[in-house]
Design an enzyme around this catalytic site. Structure first.
Site, PDB file in Angstrom:
ATOM      1  N   GLU A 206      10.550  17.032  13.871  1.00 19.11           N
ATOM      2  CA  GLU A 206      10.876  16.851  12.458  1.00 19.11           C
ATOM      3  C   GLU A 206      10.018  17.801  11.619  1.00 19.11           C
ATOM      4  OE1 GLU A 206       9.561  13.227  10.455  1.00 19.11           O
ATOM      5  OE2 GLU A 206      11.552  13.020   9.579  1.00 19.11           O
TER       6      GLU A 206
ATOM      7  N   LYS B  71       0.870  -1.189   0.000  1.00 19.71           N
ATOM      8  CA  LYS B  71       0.000   0.000   0.000  1.00 19.71           C
ATOM      9  C   LYS B  71       0.907   1.240   0.000  1.00 19.71           C
ATOM     10  CE  LYS B  71      -1.533   3.019   2.450  1.00 19.71           C
ATOM     11  NZ  LYS B  71      -1.509   4.293   1.717  1.00 19.71           N
TER      12      LYS B  71
ATOM     13  N   GLY C 255      -4.351   0.742   6.033  1.00 21.13           N
ATOM     14  CA  GLY C 255      -3.230   0.404   6.920  1.00 21.13           C
ATOM     15  C   GLY C 255      -3.723  -0.334   8.152  1.00 21.13           C
TER      16      GLY C 255
ATOM     17  N   CYS D 254      13.969  11.744   5.170  1.00 20.69           N
ATOM     18  CA  CYS D 254      14.027  11.303   6.572  1.00 20.69           C
ATOM     19  C   CYS D 254      15.401  11.486   7.167  1.00 20.69           C
ATOM     20  CB  CYS D 254      13.603   9.847   6.663  1.00 20.69           C
ATOM     21  SG  CYS D 254      14.532   8.790   5.536  1.00 20.69           S
TER      22      CYS D 254
ATOM     23  N   GLU E 227      10.670   2.073   9.626  1.00 18.64           N
ATOM     24  CA  GLU E 227      11.617   3.121   9.207  1.00 18.64           C
ATOM     25  C   GLU E 227      10.902   4.445   9.436  1.00 18.64           C
ATOM     26  OE1 GLU E 227      14.673   2.735   8.321  1.00 18.64           O
ATOM     27  OE2 GLU E 227      14.700   0.574   8.066  1.00 18.64           O
TER      28      GLU E 227
ATOM     29  N   GLY F  60      -4.952   3.528  -1.690  1.00 14.60           N
ATOM     30  CA  GLY F  60      -5.977   4.170  -0.871  1.00 14.60           C
ATOM     31  C   GLY F  60      -5.378   4.825   0.344  1.00 14.60           C
TER      32      GLY F  60
ATOM     33  N   GLY G  28      -4.206   5.559   4.150  1.00 11.86           N
ATOM     34  CA  GLY G  28      -3.526   4.748   5.149  1.00 11.86           C
ATOM     35  C   GLY G  28      -4.393   4.427   6.335  1.00 11.86           C
TER      36      GLY G  28
HETATM   37  P1  NAD Z   1       2.783   8.951   7.270  1.00 10.58           P
HETATM   38  O1  NAD Z   1       3.158   8.242   8.521  1.00 10.58           O
HETATM   39  O2  NAD Z   1       1.713   9.963   7.349  1.00 10.58           O
HETATM   40  O3  NAD Z   1       2.296   7.906   6.153  1.00 10.58           O
HETATM   41  C1  NAD Z   1       3.090   6.798   5.737  1.00 10.58           C
HETATM   42  C2  NAD Z   1       2.181   5.719   5.171  1.00 10.58           C
HETATM   43  O4  NAD Z   1       1.289   5.296   6.200  1.00 10.58           O
HETATM   44  C3  NAD Z   1       1.300   6.168   4.013  1.00 10.58           C
HETATM   45  O5  NAD Z   1       1.134   5.105   3.104  1.00 10.58           O
HETATM   46  C4  NAD Z   1      -0.012   6.485   4.682  1.00 10.58           C
HETATM   47  O6  NAD Z   1      -1.114   6.346   3.805  1.00 10.58           O
HETATM   48  C5  NAD Z   1      -0.065   5.451   5.785  1.00 10.58           C
HETATM   49  N1  NAD Z   1      -0.853   5.894   6.955  1.00 10.58           N
HETATM   50  C6  NAD Z   1      -1.110   7.164   7.347  1.00 10.58           C
HETATM   51  N2  NAD Z   1      -1.866   7.173   8.461  1.00 10.58           N
HETATM   52  C7  NAD Z   1      -2.073   5.872   8.789  1.00 10.58           C
HETATM   53  C8  NAD Z   1      -2.767   5.223   9.849  1.00 10.58           C
HETATM   54  N3  NAD Z   1      -3.390   5.902  10.799  1.00 10.58           N
HETATM   55  N4  NAD Z   1      -2.756   3.875   9.867  1.00 10.58           N
HETATM   56  C9  NAD Z   1      -2.104   3.178   8.932  1.00 10.58           C
HETATM   57  N5  NAD Z   1      -1.428   3.724   7.894  1.00 10.58           N
HETATM   58  C10 NAD Z   1      -1.414   5.059   7.833  1.00 10.58           C
HETATM   59  O7  NAD Z   1       4.133   9.556   6.693  1.00 10.58           O
HETATM   60  P2  NAD Z   1       4.318  10.455   5.399  1.00 10.58           P
HETATM   61  O8  NAD Z   1       3.835  11.824   5.693  1.00 10.58           O
HETATM   62  O9  NAD Z   1       3.788   9.741   4.209  1.00 10.58           O
HETATM   63  O10 NAD Z   1       5.917  10.448   5.278  1.00 10.58           O
HETATM   64  C11 NAD Z   1       6.754  11.282   5.988  1.00 10.58           C
HETATM   65  C12 NAD Z   1       7.380  10.574   7.163  1.00 10.58           C
HETATM   66  O11 NAD Z   1       8.046   9.383   6.724  1.00 10.58           O
HETATM   67  C13 NAD Z   1       8.460  11.390   7.848  1.00 10.58           C
HETATM   68  O12 NAD Z   1       8.323  11.285   9.236  1.00 10.58           O
HETATM   69  C14 NAD Z   1       9.755  10.746   7.381  1.00 10.58           C
HETATM   70  O13 NAD Z   1      10.852  10.942   8.247  1.00 10.58           O
HETATM   71  C15 NAD Z   1       9.358   9.324   7.295  1.00 10.58           C
HETATM   72  N6  NAD Z   1      10.251   8.578   6.428  1.00 10.58           N
HETATM   73  C16 NAD Z   1      11.132   7.707   6.986  1.00 10.58           C
HETATM   74  C17 NAD Z   1      12.025   7.022   6.178  1.00 10.58           C
HETATM   75  C18 NAD Z   1      13.027   6.056   6.746  1.00 10.58           C
HETATM   76  O14 NAD Z   1      13.547   5.255   5.976  1.00 10.58           O
HETATM   77  N7  NAD Z   1      13.312   6.090   8.043  1.00 10.58           N
HETATM   78  C19 NAD Z   1      12.003   7.223   4.807  1.00 10.58           C
HETATM   79  C20 NAD Z   1      11.084   8.111   4.279  1.00 10.58           C
HETATM   80  C21 NAD Z   1      10.200   8.779   5.094  1.00 10.58           C
END
Ligand code: NAD
Length: 475
Positions: free
Chosen positions: A379, A172, A209, A281, A247, A203, A205
C-alpha cells in the site's frame, strides 16, 4: 476553539492533560506552518477517560433508544452549525482543496451521522427464536483509535454507532490531524450527553493506543489504520479477550473488461486514486486492462491525467493537495523511485524532488507493472496508479485476488460479465460500472484489510453483542 484545542474532554469537562506543558504541534502540509497544537496525553489521561466511561456505562446503557436518538439529533444540528469552521480547519490540517473537503470530509460526515440515526431508529434489537429470545446488548467501554486521512470520517464511523447502541467511548484520534474532531466532541458536549459517555484523549498512538488496548476496563477496541499497527494492537487486546474491530489497509483492483470505449471509467478511477492525494484506504491503485487495448488505454490515461493538477489547496484550479506530512512524502517518493528500479514505465508524473514548499506530489501512472512488483503489492498511500495488463478474464480475476488485502474493488465493462467478475473478487465492497456508494451498506475488508464492518445496520450491530434468554414463561 483555540482554548479547547489545549484540552482533552474527559468526564464531561474540557481539561488540561496530566502531562502538563507537553503538546503536539499540527503542521499545515501545504505551507509547513505549525499553526495549532493539542495536548500530548499520557497514560494517566487514558486511565481517567476509561474510568469516566466505565462510570457512565451502567446508566447510559439503560437509556432507551429514543432518548439516545433525541440527543444524537440535537448533536447533529450543533455539529452542522460548525460546517464553515470545519472546512477551513480541515483544509489547513489535511491540506486538500476546498471543494473535496466540503463534500467528502465534511458534508458526507453529516450524512453519515444522519444515516446512523435513521438506521438505529428502525433496527430490530430483539429476535424471538423457537425457545428463546435474543437481545442485542451494548458491549461496554469502547476504545476508538483512528487515522489521519479522513479525520472526521473515521471517528464518525465509530463514535456515532457505538454511542447510539448504548456503549460509552474513549476516542484517540490521529495526532497528525486531531483538530476538527474537537468540533464533533464540542457538539456532543453542547447537546447535553451525560458526562463520561464520550471522552477524548489526544496524543501518540504508540503510547496511548497500547494503554487502551491493554486496559482491564476497556471491553472493545475499534481501530482504523495500517494493517501492521492493527495486528499489533489486536494481539495486545486479545490478552484480555477484548472485542476487536479492524479497518485496515488496501491495494484495491479496478478491472476493465474489454470494451469499445473506456472513457466513462476514467473519472471513477482517477477520483479514487488521486483525490485526497491518494491517501484513501479504498483507493483503486491497481488498474487491470486487456493487453490488446493497453496502448489505447495508456493514451487515454495520459490525456485525462492533465485534469488532475496537484498544488496549493487554496488555489481552486488544483484538484489535489499535498500529501499529509514529511514522513508520508518520503514514503511515497521512495515508492516512485522503487517503481522505476523495478522496471515499471512512468507515463504520467515525475520523481518528486526534496520537499521545499508543501508536500506536493504530482499524480504518477506506472504501466508495464507486474503483480509481483512491490509497487503492486504494497500500500503506497499516495497518488500512484499501477497499470497491469492481462490476457484473459480468468487471469484478471486471479491478479485482482493476488493480494493480502480485500477492502475494495471495481469492475467496468459489459454488465453481465462485470457482475460475474464482481462476485469472483474477494473484497468487502465491489462497484460495478457507475454505481454510487450506498451509505447504509456494510463497509469493511476481507483478508488483511480488516475484521468487522462499519456503516448502516451492520455498523450499528458491530457495537452490540447477542444475549439469549431462555425463559419458558414467555412462550
Ligand atoms: P497508523 O496505523 O499509523 O495509525 C492509526 C492510529 O493508530 C493513529 O491514531 C495512531 O496514532 C495509532 N497508532 C500508531 N501506532 C500505534 C501503536 N504502535 N499502537 C497503538 N496505536 C498506534 O495509520 P495511519 O498512518 O494513521 O493511517 C493510514 C492507514 O490507515 C492506511 O493503511 C490506510 O489504508 C488505513 N485506513 C483504513 C481505513 C479503512 O476503513 N479500512 C480507513 C482509513 C485509513
Amino acid at each position: 476553539m483555540q482554548k479547547i484545542f489545549d484540552c482533552q474532554y474527559i468526564d464531561g469537562r474540557w481539561s488540561p492533560s496530566a502531562n502538563t506543558g507537553c503538546f503536539i504541534e499540527v503542521e499545515n502540509p501545504s505551507t509547513f506552518e505549525k499553526f495549532a497544537r493539542v495536548p500530548e496525553g499520557n497514560n494517566d489521561d487514558v486511565d481517567a477517560a476509561v474510568s469516566a466511561a466505565k462510570k457512565a456505562y451502567p446508566s447510559w446503557s439503560q437509556t432507551s433508544m429514543q432518548e439516545r436518538l433525541d440527543l444524537m439529533k440535537k448533536m447533529l444540528e450543533i455539529f452542522k452549525s460548525y460546517e464553515k469552521d470545519i472546512i477551513e480547519l480541515e483544509v489547513k490540517e489535511l491540506g486538500q482543496p476546498y471543494a473535496f473537503t466540503e463534500n467528502l470530509q465534511c458534508r458526507y460526515q453529516f450524512a453519515r451521522v444522519q444515516s446512523y440515526i435513521d438506521c438505529a431508529a428502525e433496527l430490530a434489537l430483539t429476535q424471538k427464536l423457537a425457545q428463546s429470545t435474543v437481545y442485542r446488548e451494548p458491549v461496554g467501554v469502547v476504545a476508538c483509535i483512528t487515522p489521519w486521512n479522513y479525520p472526521l470520517g473515521q471517528v464518525v464511523q465509530k463514535v456515532i454507532p457505538a454511542v447510539l447502541m448504548g456503549n460509552t467511548v474513549v476516542l484517540k484520534p490521529s495526532q497528525h490531524t486531531p483538530l476538527t474532531v474537537y468540533y464533533l466532541i464540542d457538539a456532543f458536549d453542547r447537546a447535553g450527553f451525560p458526562a463520561g459517555v464520550v471522552n477524548l484523549v489526544s496524543g501518540k498512538g504508540s503510547a496511548l493506543g497500547t494503554r487502551l488496548a491493554t486496559h482491564p476496563d476497556v471491553d472493545m477496541v475499534s481501530f482504523t489504520g495500517s494493517t501492521r499497527v492493527g495486528i499489533e494492537l489486536s494481539q495486545l487486546a486479545l490478552g484480555s479477550v477484548k472485542r476487536i474491530s479492524l479497518e485496515l489497509g488496501g491495494k484495491s483492483p479496478f478491472v476493465w473488461l474489454a470494451s469499445e470505449d473506456y472513457a466513462p471509467a476514467v473519472g471513477k478511477l482517477f477520483d479514487s486514486i488521486f483525490l485526497n492525494a491518494g491517501q484513501t484506504c479504498t483507493a483503486l491503485s491497481r488498474l487491470l486492462v486487456p493487453r490488446a487495448d493497453k496502448e489505447k488505454i495508456e493514451a487515454l490515461l495520459i490525456e485525462r491525467a492533465k485534469e488532475y493538477k496537484a498544488g496549493d489547496p487554496t488555489d481552486a484550479t488544483n484538484r489535489i493537495g499535498p500529501v499529509s506530512s514529511r514522513a508520508q512524502y518520503e514514503k511515497v517518493r521512495g515508492y516512485i523511485k522503487l517503481g522505476l528500479e523495478e522496471g515499471a514505465r512512468m507515463i504520467v508524473g515525475k520523481v518528486p524532488e526534496e520537499a521545499s514548499c508543501g508536500y506536493v506530489i504530482d499524480p504518477v501512472i506506472f504501466t508495464d507493472v507486474t503483480n509481483d512488483m512491490r509497487i503492486a503489492r504494497e500500500e503506497i498511500f499516495g497518488p500512484v496508479l499501477c497499470v497491469i495488463a492481462y490476457d484473459t478474464v480468468e487471469e484478471a480475476v486471479a491478479i485482482a485476488n493476488d493480494t493480502i488485502y480485500g477492502l475494495n474493488a471495481a469492475v467496468f465493462g459489459p454488465k453481465e460479465q462485470a457482475v460475474a467478475v464482481a462476485h469472483a473478487i474477494r473484497a468487502g465492497n465491489v462497484y460495478v460500472n457507475d454505481a454510487p456508494r450506498d451509505i447504509t451498506a456494510p463497509f469493511g475488508g476481507y483478508k488483511q484489510s480488516g475484521l468487522g464492518r462499519e456503516g448502516g445496520y451492520a455498523g450499528l450491530l458491530e457495537f452490540t453483542q447477542p444475549k439469549a434468554i431462555f425463559d419458558l414463561s414467555t412462550y
